[in-house]
Design a protein around this motif. Structure first.
Motif, PDB file in Angstrom:
ATOM      1  N   ILE A   1      35.830  40.287  53.366  1.00 57.51           N
ATOM      2  CA  ILE A   1      35.494  39.900  51.992  1.00 57.51           C
ATOM      3  C   ILE A   1      36.744  39.444  51.261  1.00 57.51           C
ATOM      4  O   ILE A   1      37.803  40.086  51.340  1.00 57.51           O
ATOM      5  CB  ILE A   1      34.856  41.071  51.220  1.00 57.51           C
ATOM      6  CG1 ILE A   1      33.476  41.398  51.788  1.00 57.51           C
ATOM      7  CG2 ILE A   1      34.735  40.755  49.731  1.00 57.51           C
ATOM      8  CD1 ILE A   1      32.785  42.542  51.102  1.00 57.51           C
ATOM      9  N   VAL A   2      36.590  38.328  50.525  1.00 58.39           N
ATOM     10  CA  VAL A   2      37.625  37.867  49.604  1.00 58.39           C
ATOM     11  C   VAL A   2      37.075  38.046  48.190  1.00 58.39           C
ATOM     12  O   VAL A   2      36.100  37.401  47.809  1.00 58.39           O
ATOM     13  CB  VAL A   2      37.994  36.394  49.838  1.00 58.39           C
ATOM     14  CG1 VAL A   2      39.124  35.986  48.882  1.00 58.39           C
ATOM     15  CG2 VAL A   2      38.399  36.151  51.276  1.00 58.39           C
ATOM     16  N   ALA A   3      37.687  38.928  47.421  1.00 58.52           N
ATOM     17  CA  ALA A   3      37.303  39.117  46.022  1.00 58.52           C
ATOM     18  C   ALA A   3      38.076  38.103  45.187  1.00 58.52           C
ATOM     19  O   ALA A   3      39.281  38.236  44.986  1.00 58.52           O
ATOM     20  CB  ALA A   3      37.618  40.535  45.568  1.00 58.52           C
ATOM     21  N   ALA A   4      37.367  37.066  44.729  1.00 59.61           N
ATOM     22  CA  ALA A   4      37.996  35.964  43.992  1.00 59.61           C
ATOM     23  C   ALA A   4      37.193  35.672  42.734  1.00 59.61           C
ATOM     24  O   ALA A   4      36.974  34.508  42.384  1.00 59.61           O
ATOM     25  CB  ALA A   4      38.090  34.726  44.878  1.00 59.61           C
ATOM     26  N   SER A   5      36.775  36.730  42.060  1.00 66.53           N
ATOM     27  CA  SER A   5      35.830  36.602  40.953  1.00 66.53           C
ATOM     28  C   SER A   5      36.487  36.471  39.590  1.00 66.53           C
ATOM     29  O   SER A   5      35.810  36.504  38.569  1.00 66.53           O
ATOM     30  CB  SER A   5      34.863  37.792  40.959  1.00 66.53           C
ATOM     31  OG  SER A   5      35.539  38.997  41.234  1.00 66.53           O
ATOM     32  N   GLY A   6      37.809  36.317  39.561  1.00 68.66           N
ATOM     33  CA  GLY A   6      38.482  36.036  38.303  1.00 68.66           C
ATOM     34  C   GLY A   6      38.461  37.207  37.341  1.00 68.66           C
ATOM     35  O   GLY A   6      38.268  38.368  37.724  1.00 68.66           O
ATOM     36  N   SER A   7      38.655  36.875  36.043  1.00 69.04           N
ATOM     37  CA  SER A   7      38.759  37.945  35.047  1.00 69.04           C
ATOM     38  C   SER A   7      38.125  37.590  33.701  1.00 69.04           C
ATOM     39  O   SER A   7      38.073  38.441  32.809  1.00 69.04           O
ATOM     40  CB  SER A   7      40.238  38.293  34.817  1.00 69.04           C
ATOM     41  OG  SER A   7      40.957  37.145  34.396  1.00 69.04           O
ATOM     42  N   PHE A   8      37.633  36.356  33.527  1.00 68.66           N
ATOM     43  CA  PHE A   8      37.172  35.908  32.217  1.00 68.66           C
ATOM     44  C   PHE A   8      36.069  36.783  31.646  1.00 68.66           C
ATOM     45  O   PHE A   8      35.985  36.980  30.436  1.00 68.66           O
ATOM     46  CB  PHE A   8      36.706  34.452  32.285  1.00 68.66           C
ATOM     47  CG  PHE A   8      36.306  33.876  30.952  1.00 68.66           C
ATOM     48  CD1 PHE A   8      37.276  33.423  30.067  1.00 68.66           C
ATOM     49  CD2 PHE A   8      34.981  33.792  30.571  1.00 68.66           C
ATOM     50  CE1 PHE A   8      36.927  32.908  28.828  1.00 68.66           C
ATOM     51  CE2 PHE A   8      34.611  33.268  29.345  1.00 68.66           C
ATOM     52  CZ  PHE A   8      35.593  32.820  28.471  1.00 68.66           C
ATOM     53  N   SER A   9      35.229  37.324  32.504  1.00 67.98           N
ATOM     54  CA  SER A   9      34.117  38.146  32.013  1.00 67.98           C
ATOM     55  C   SER A   9      34.559  39.565  31.657  1.00 67.98           C
ATOM     56  O   SER A   9      33.727  40.393  31.262  1.00 67.98           O
ATOM     57  CB  SER A   9      32.995  38.207  33.058  1.00 67.98           C
ATOM     58  OG  SER A   9      33.449  38.827  34.245  1.00 67.98           O
ATOM     59  N   ASN A  10      35.859  39.842  31.776  1.00 69.60           N
ATOM     60  CA  ASN A  10      36.367  41.177  31.483  1.00 69.60           C
ATOM     61  C   ASN A  10      37.567  41.100  30.545  1.00 69.60           C
ATOM     62  O   ASN A  10      38.684  41.483  30.903  1.00 69.60           O
ATOM     63  CB  ASN A  10      36.748  41.896  32.781  1.00 69.60           C
ATOM     64  CG  ASN A  10      37.033  43.367  32.573  1.00 69.60           C
ATOM     65  OD1 ASN A  10      36.614  43.969  31.595  1.00 69.60           O
ATOM     66  ND2 ASN A  10      37.764  43.957  33.511  1.00 69.60           N
ATOM     67  N   PRO A  11      37.359  40.598  29.314  1.00 73.21           N
ATOM     68  CA  PRO A  11      38.484  40.485  28.373  1.00 73.21           C
ATOM     69  C   PRO A  11      39.038  41.850  27.991  1.00 73.21           C
ATOM     70  O   PRO A  11      38.275  42.804  27.806  1.00 73.21           O
ATOM     71  CB  PRO A  11      37.867  39.776  27.166  1.00 73.21           C
ATOM     72  CG  PRO A  11      36.409  40.033  27.260  1.00 73.21           C
ATOM     73  CD  PRO A  11      36.092  40.122  28.720  1.00 73.21           C
ATOM     74  N   TYR A  12      40.340  41.919  27.877  1.00 79.47           N
ATOM     75  CA  TYR A  12      40.984  43.176  27.487  1.00 79.47           C
ATOM     76  C   TYR A  12      41.073  43.245  25.972  1.00 79.47           C
ATOM     77  O   TYR A  12      41.644  42.357  25.321  1.00 79.47           O
ATOM     78  CB  TYR A  12      42.380  43.272  28.088  1.00 79.47           C
ATOM     79  CG  TYR A  12      43.163  44.469  27.580  1.00 79.47           C
ATOM     80  CD1 TYR A  12      42.709  45.765  27.833  1.00 79.47           C
ATOM     81  CD2 TYR A  12      44.328  44.291  26.849  1.00 79.47           C
ATOM     82  CE1 TYR A  12      43.405  46.866  27.355  1.00 79.47           C
ATOM     83  CE2 TYR A  12      45.033  45.393  26.375  1.00 79.47           C
ATOM     84  CZ  TYR A  12      44.577  46.673  26.633  1.00 79.47           C
ATOM     85  OH  TYR A  12      45.269  47.750  26.163  1.00 79.47           O
ATOM     86  N   ARG A  13      40.507  44.307  25.408  1.00 82.61           N
ATOM     87  CA  ARG A  13      40.504  44.506  23.957  1.00 82.61           C
ATOM     88  C   ARG A  13      41.223  45.823  23.657  1.00 82.61           C
ATOM     89  O   ARG A  13      40.640  46.902  23.816  1.00 82.61           O
ATOM     90  CB  ARG A  13      39.070  44.551  23.425  1.00 82.61           C
ATOM     91  CG  ARG A  13      38.270  43.290  23.680  1.00 82.61           C
ATOM     92  CD  ARG A  13      36.812  43.486  23.267  1.00 82.61           C
ATOM     93  NE  ARG A  13      35.993  42.318  23.566  1.00 82.61           N
ATOM     94  CZ  ARG A  13      35.756  41.327  22.728  1.00 82.61           C
ATOM     95  NH1 ARG A  13      36.276  41.386  21.510  1.00 82.61           N
ATOM     96  NH2 ARG A  13      35.009  40.302  23.073  1.00 82.61           N
ATOM     97  N   PRO A  14      42.472  45.767  23.220  1.00 85.22           N
ATOM     98  CA  PRO A  14      43.190  46.999  22.916  1.00 85.22           C
ATOM     99  C   PRO A  14      42.546  47.726  21.742  1.00 85.22           C
ATOM    100  O   PRO A  14      41.952  47.108  20.857  1.00 85.22           O
ATOM    101  CB  PRO A  14      44.597  46.509  22.561  1.00 85.22           C
ATOM    102  CG  PRO A  14      44.396  45.097  22.087  1.00 85.22           C
ATOM    103  CD  PRO A  14      43.269  44.560  22.909  1.00 85.22           C
TER     104      PRO A  14
END
Length: 357
Positions: free
Chosen positions: A119-132
Motif C-alpha cells: 500500500i502507498v498512502a498518498a492521500s494528502g492533507s487538505f481534508s485535515n486542516p490544522y486549527r490551533p
C-alpha cells in the motif's frame, strides 16, 4: 499494489510502480485525478515556475518562467493520469485497512474491499486542516475560518482582518487581502523569506543546483527554524510599503477583539488561519500505523510499523520539496523501490530464512 489518492503524490507513486512493472490500482475519493487543487483558493499560484514543476515524462506546458494557476495544475494532473495509463477507481473513499498475512485488505466506505500486496498512502492533507486552539475563541464574534475554506477576497472588502501563519499560503492570502482590507499577519515564529530571484535565476534553480533539495528534513528543521516564505507574490515588498503589517501572535480573543502580546486590544472582524494541514491518513488508525496524534510512524516515507506500507506526499518527508510537484516524484522513487523488493519477497530470494524457520 494499491495507491490511496490520485493527486500529485498518488500519480507519482503509480508511475513509479508501473516503471517497476507492478500491477497497480489507485483509489480516489473524488471524481477526478487532481488531488486538492480544484478546492484551493481562487488566486493560488504555484510557488515554483513551470520549468521546475513537471512530473516525469510530461513537461508543464507554457512559458517556463511563469507561475501556473490552481486550475492549470489541476488540468495538468488530469492529463498526467491519462499519460501514465493507470487504473483509477473514482468515488472510492478508503475507510480502513487491515493486515492480511504479508499483505492487506483495503475497505472502502461503500462496502467494497480490495486485496493489496502493498500500500502507498498518498492521500494528502487538505481534508485535515490544522486549527490551533486559541484562548478565548469561543467568545470571538467575528469570522474565524481556516484557509482551506477561503476562496476569494470578496467577503473581506473594507474589513479588519488578521491572517495567522508564517508560510507561503499565509503570505499569499495576506498580500491579496491587503489591496482591499486592513491586514495583519500574526505568527508564532519570525517570518523568514527566501528571495524569489537570486543572481538572475528563480530561487528554485538554486535550490536544485546547490544541493539544497537533497538536504534531509531532520537537518532542515534546524536550518529553517520553522516556516519559510518563498515570496512569489511580493509580500515582503507590501510589508516594506506598509500596505499590511506583521506582528507576534496574539495571546487571546475576547468578543470582537484580539489581545496582542504587548497588551493592546483591537477590534477585528475576521481571522483566517493559514496554519497548515496534517496528513489525512485516519484510515490507517485501526491498522496501528499512526501515533497518538494520528501522524504516520515512518522514516523517510517508509512505515516502521508495517512492512509493505509506504507514504508519499508528507511535508518534509525526505526534503524541502517533498510534498510539492517538483519533489514528489523523487520521494515516490525512493519509497517504491523498497516496497517492490518487499512485495517480491527479496529476503526469501536471497536465501534469508523466515523468522523461526
Amino acid at each position: 499494489m494499491i495507491v490511496v489518492g490520485a493527486g500529485q503524490s498518488g500519480l507519482a507513486a503509480a508511475r513509479a510502480l508501473r516503471t517497476h512493472g507492478m500491477q497497480t490500482l489507485v483509489l480516489e475519493a473524488d471524481e477526478r485525478p487532481a488531488g486538492s487543487w480544484p478546492r484551493y483558493y481562487d488566486s493560488l499560484r504555484l510557488f515554483s515556475p513551470a520549468e521546475f514543476s513537471s512530473m516525469p515524462g510530461m513537461p508543464f506546458p507554457g512559458e517556463p518562467g511563469r507561475y501556473p494557476t490552481r486550475d492549470e495544475v489541476a488540468d495538468y494532473l488530469e492529463r498526467y493520469a491519462t499519460e501514465i495509463d493507470v487504473e483509477i477507481r473514482f468515488d472510492t473513499r478508503v475507510e480502513t485497512v487491515h493486515q492480511d498475512g504479508r499483505g492487506f485488505v483495503v475497505l472502502a466506505a461503500d462496502g467494497r474491499s480490495f486485496r493489496a500486496s502493498g500500500i502507498v498512502a498518498a492521500s494528502g492533507s487538505f481534508s485535515n486542516p490544522y486549527r490551533p486552539t486559541l484562548t478565548g475563541e469561543e467568545s470571538f464574534t467575528g469570522d474565524l475560518v481556516h484557509v482551506a475554506d477561503y476562496r476569494s477576497p470578496a467577503p473581506y472588502v473594507g474589513r479588519r482582518v488578521v491572517v495567522v501563519g508564517a508560510g507561503d499560503s499565509a503570505a499569499q492570502v495576506a498580500a491579496e487581502l491587503a489591496t482591499l482590507a486592513t491586514v495583519t499577519l500574526a505568527s508564532r515564529h519570525p517570518v523568514r523569506f527566501i528571495p524569489q530571484r537570486l543572481r538572475g535565476e528563480d530561487v528554485h534553480y538554486w535550490l536544485r543546483e546547490t544541493g539544497f533539495d537533497a538536504l534531509p528534513a531532520v537537518w532542515l528543521n534546524t536550518i529553517t527554524d520553522g516556516a519559510v516564505i518563498t515570496d512569489s507574490v511580493g509580500f515582503e515588498q507590501a510589508l516594506a510599503e506598509d500596505r499590511l503589517d506583521q506582528r507576534p501572535m496574539f495571546v487571546a480573543l475576547d468578543g470582537d477583539q484580539v489581545k496582542w502580546s504587548d497588551g493592546q486590544r483591537e477590534r477585528v472582524e475576521a481571522i483566517i488561519l493559514a496554519t497548515g494541514y496534517r496528513p489525512s491518513v485516519d484510515y490507517l488508525r485501526e491498522l496501528g500505523a499512526l501515533d497518538v496524534d494520528g501522524a504516520p510512524i515512518h522514516v523517510g516515507g517508509i512505515s516502521t510499523t508495517h512492512p509493505g506500507l509506504v507514504y508519499v506526499g508528507l511535508e518534509l518527508q525526505r526534503s524541502y520539496a517533498s510534498n510539492t510537484l517538483r519533489g514528489v516524484s523523487d520521494d515516490a522513487d525512493a519509497v517504491i523501490a523498497p516496497l517492490v523488493a518487499w512485495v517480491l519477497d527479496a529476503p526469501a530470494l536471497v536465501g534469508l530464512p523466515k523468522r523461526g524457520g
